[in-house]
Design a protein around this motif. Structure first.
Motif, PDB file in Angstrom:
ATOM      1  N   ARG A 166       0.844  -1.206   0.000  1.00 35.01           N
ATOM      2  CA  ARG A 166       0.000   0.000   0.000  1.00 35.01           C
ATOM      3  C   ARG A 166       0.876   1.251   0.000  1.00 35.01           C
ATOM      4  O   ARG A 166       0.648   2.185  -0.769  1.00 35.01           O
ATOM      5  N   ARG A 167       1.905   1.249   0.836  1.00 33.37           N
ATOM      6  CA  ARG A 167       2.761   2.427   0.958  1.00 33.37           C
ATOM      7  C   ARG A 167       3.534   2.689  -0.334  1.00 33.37           C
ATOM      8  O   ARG A 167       3.670   3.845  -0.760  1.00 33.37           O
ATOM      9  N   LEU A 168       4.002   1.629  -0.971  1.00 37.73           N
ATOM     10  CA  LEU A 168       4.702   1.786  -2.244  1.00 37.73           C
ATOM     11  C   LEU A 168       3.769   2.404  -3.292  1.00 37.73           C
ATOM     12  O   LEU A 168       4.153   3.310  -4.027  1.00 37.73           O
ATOM     13  N   GLN A 169       2.537   1.920  -3.320  1.00 41.07           N
ATOM     14  CA  GLN A 169       1.555   2.476  -4.264  1.00 41.07           C
ATOM     15  C   GLN A 169       1.301   3.959  -3.953  1.00 41.07           C
ATOM     16  O   GLN A 169       1.207   4.783  -4.861  1.00 41.07           O
ATOM     17  N   GLU A 170       1.194   4.297  -2.669  1.00 40.79           N
ATOM     18  CA  GLU A 170       0.982   5.695  -2.290  1.00 40.79           C
ATOM     19  C   GLU A 170       2.144   6.573  -2.752  1.00 40.79           C
ATOM     20  O   GLU A 170       1.941   7.672  -3.267  1.00 40.79           O
ATOM     21  N   HIS A 171       3.365   6.088  -2.573  1.00 36.88           N
ATOM     22  CA  HIS A 171       4.526   6.864  -3.007  1.00 36.88           C
ATOM     23  C   HIS A 171       4.530   7.068  -4.516  1.00 36.88           C
ATOM     24  O   HIS A 171       4.962   8.109  -5.004  1.00 36.88           O
ATOM     25  N   ASN A 172       4.031   6.084  -5.252  1.00 41.18           N
ATOM     26  CA  ASN A 172       4.084   6.159  -6.714  1.00 41.18           C
ATOM     27  C   ASN A 172       2.895   6.855  -7.360  1.00 41.18           C
ATOM     28  O   ASN A 172       3.030   7.402  -8.445  1.00 41.18           O
ATOM     29  N   SER A 173       1.735   6.842  -6.713  1.00 41.19           N
ATOM     30  CA  SER A 173       0.570   7.333  -7.457  1.00 41.19           C
ATOM     31  C   SER A 173      -0.497   8.040  -6.628  1.00 41.19           C
ATOM     32  O   SER A 173      -1.614   8.184  -7.100  1.00 41.19           O
ATOM     33  N   SER A 174      -0.169   8.480  -5.434  1.00 44.99           N
ATOM     34  CA  SER A 174      -1.210   9.116  -4.633  1.00 44.99           C
ATOM     35  C   SER A 174      -0.676  10.365  -3.942  1.00 44.99           C
ATOM     36  O   SER A 174       0.536  10.555  -3.827  1.00 44.99           O
ATOM     37  N   ASP A 175      -1.575  11.189  -3.491  1.00 43.61           N
ATOM     38  CA  ASP A 175      -1.194  12.383  -2.738  1.00 43.61           C
ATOM     39  C   ASP A 175      -0.712  12.035  -1.336  1.00 43.61           C
ATOM     40  O   ASP A 175      -0.191  12.886  -0.624  1.00 43.61           O
ATOM     41  N   LYS A 176      -0.896  10.794  -0.918  1.00 42.48           N
ATOM     42  CA  LYS A 176      -0.449  10.362   0.405  1.00 42.48           C
ATOM     43  C   LYS A 176       1.042  10.033   0.431  1.00 42.48           C
ATOM     44  O   LYS A 176       1.607   9.813   1.483  1.00 42.48           O
ATOM     45  N   GLY A 177       1.663   9.977  -0.742  1.00 45.98           N
ATOM     46  CA  GLY A 177       3.099   9.738  -0.809  1.00 45.98           C
ATOM     47  C   GLY A 177       3.860  10.916  -0.227  1.00 45.98           C
ATOM     48  O   GLY A 177       3.339  12.026  -0.128  1.00 45.98           O
ATOM     49  N   ALA A 178       5.093  10.689   0.169  1.00 44.44           N
ATOM     50  CA  ALA A 178       5.905  11.754   0.743  1.00 44.44           C
ATOM     51  C   ALA A 178       6.193  12.836  -0.292  1.00 44.44           C
ATOM     52  O   ALA A 178       6.324  12.555  -1.485  1.00 44.44           O
ATOM     53  N   LYS A 179       6.288  14.059   0.167  1.00 45.50           N
ATOM     54  CA  LYS A 179       6.600  15.181  -0.713  1.00 45.50           C
ATOM     55  C   LYS A 179       7.898  14.911  -1.480  1.00 45.50           C
ATOM     56  O   LYS A 179       8.003  15.201  -2.665  1.00 45.50           O
ATOM     57  N   TYR A 180       8.869  14.324  -0.789  1.00 44.62           N
ATOM     58  CA  TYR A 180      10.171  14.036  -1.410  1.00 44.62           C
ATOM     59  C   TYR A 180      10.024  13.095  -2.604  1.00 44.62           C
ATOM     60  O   TYR A 180      10.627  13.315  -3.646  1.00 44.62           O
ATOM     61  N   THR A 181       9.217  12.046  -2.453  1.00 47.56           N
ATOM     62  CA  THR A 181       9.119  11.058  -3.529  1.00 47.56           C
ATOM     63  C   THR A 181       8.184  11.499  -4.657  1.00 47.56           C
ATOM     64  O   THR A 181       8.315  11.014  -5.779  1.00 47.56           O
ATOM     65  N   LYS A 182       7.263  12.414  -4.377  1.00 43.42           N
ATOM     66  CA  LYS A 182       6.333  12.857  -5.428  1.00 43.42           C
ATOM     67  C   LYS A 182       7.062  13.431  -6.634  1.00 43.42           C
ATOM     68  O   LYS A 182       6.641  13.234  -7.770  1.00 43.42           O
ATOM     69  N   ALA A 183       8.162  14.126  -6.385  1.00 48.29           N
ATOM     70  CA  ALA A 183       8.916  14.752  -7.471  1.00 48.29           C
ATOM     71  C   ALA A 183       9.941  13.803  -8.079  1.00 48.29           C
ATOM     72  O   ALA A 183      10.651  14.178  -9.005  1.00 48.29           O
ATOM     73  N   ARG A 184      10.013  12.584  -7.541  1.00 52.41           N
ATOM     74  CA  ARG A 184      11.052  11.644  -7.982  1.00 52.41           C
ATOM     75  C   ARG A 184      10.470  10.293  -8.379  1.00 52.41           C
ATOM     76  O   ARG A 184      11.102   9.265  -8.215  1.00 52.41           O
ATOM     77  N   ARG A 185       9.244  10.296  -8.883  1.00 55.95           N
ATOM     78  CA  ARG A 185       8.588   9.056  -9.305  1.00 55.95           C
ATOM     79  C   ARG A 185       9.112   8.607 -10.647  1.00 55.95           C
ATOM     80  O   ARG A 185       9.524   9.452 -11.443  1.00 55.95           O
ATOM     81  N   PRO A 186       9.084   7.301 -10.942  1.00 56.09           N
ATOM     82  CA  PRO A 186       8.619   6.231 -10.061  1.00 56.09           C
ATOM     83  C   PRO A 186       9.691   5.845  -9.043  1.00 56.09           C
ATOM     84  O   PRO A 186      10.868   6.091  -9.241  1.00 56.09           O
ATOM     85  N   VAL A 187       9.218   5.264  -7.943  1.00 52.49           N
ATOM     86  CA  VAL A 187      10.126   4.756  -6.918  1.00 52.49           C
ATOM     87  C   VAL A 187       9.979   3.245  -6.862  1.00 52.49           C
ATOM     88  O   VAL A 187       8.937   2.702  -7.226  1.00 52.49           O
ATOM     89  N   LYS A 188      11.045   2.577  -6.430  1.00 52.37           N
ATOM     90  CA  LYS A 188      10.944   1.126  -6.275  1.00 52.37           C
ATOM     91  C   LYS A 188      11.491   0.729  -4.917  1.00 52.37           C
ATOM     92  O   LYS A 188      12.436   1.335  -4.393  1.00 52.37           O
ATOM     93  N   LEU A 189      10.897  -0.292  -4.357  1.00 50.27           N
ATOM     94  CA  LEU A 189      11.302  -0.813  -3.058  1.00 50.27           C
ATOM     95  C   LEU A 189      12.602  -1.594  -3.226  1.00 50.27           C
ATOM     96  O   LEU A 189      12.670  -2.512  -4.030  1.00 50.27           O
ATOM     97  N   VAL A 190      13.638  -1.199  -2.470  1.00 50.27           N
ATOM     98  CA  VAL A 190      14.929  -1.890  -2.579  1.00 50.27           C
ATOM     99  C   VAL A 190      15.358  -2.551  -1.269  1.00 50.27           C
ATOM    100  O   VAL A 190      16.305  -3.327  -1.251  1.00 50.27           O
ATOM    101  N   TYR A 191      14.645  -2.253  -0.173  1.00 50.37           N
ATOM    102  CA  TYR A 191      15.009  -2.840   1.119  1.00 50.37           C
ATOM    103  C   TYR A 191      13.806  -2.764   2.053  1.00 50.37           C
ATOM    104  O   TYR A 191      13.078  -1.778   2.060  1.00 50.37           O
TER     105      TYR A 191
END
Length: 81
Positions: free
Chosen positions: A25-50
């Motif tokens: 859910r959190r990964l999806q929020e970071h990639n496609s929702s307003d609930k993602g962190a401000k930092y990641t919104k400008a740096r999409r897409p993000v991928k889980l690495v750890y």
């Protein structure tokens, strides 16, 4: 309830660290929702690495704090363990 500490790799190769109870859910929020962190919104897409499971919110927050204070080199070493 289970908590996870996670690290995301952003599209600009920077790393973002956070905690959650639901990794997918959190990964999806970071990639496609307003609930993602401000930092990641400008740096999409993000991928889980750890991710690391923690017993409770307190231990997850402590681990997140530790990771956030590592250098980039130390974080990358953590990813490749």
């Amino acid at each position: 309830m289970k908590y996870f500490v996670y690290i995301l790799e952003c599209s600009d190769a920077t790393l973002y660290t956070g905690i959650t109870t639901d990794l997918q859910r959190r990964l999806q929020e970071h990639n496609s929702s307003d609930k993602g962190a401000k930092y990641t919104k400008a740096r999409r897409p993000v991928k889980l690495v750890y991710s690391q499971e923690c017993a409770d919110r307190s231990s997850a927050s402590k681990k997140e704090y530790e990771i956030k204070h590592l250098s980039r080199k130390e974080k990358l070493k953590l990813l490749h363990k």
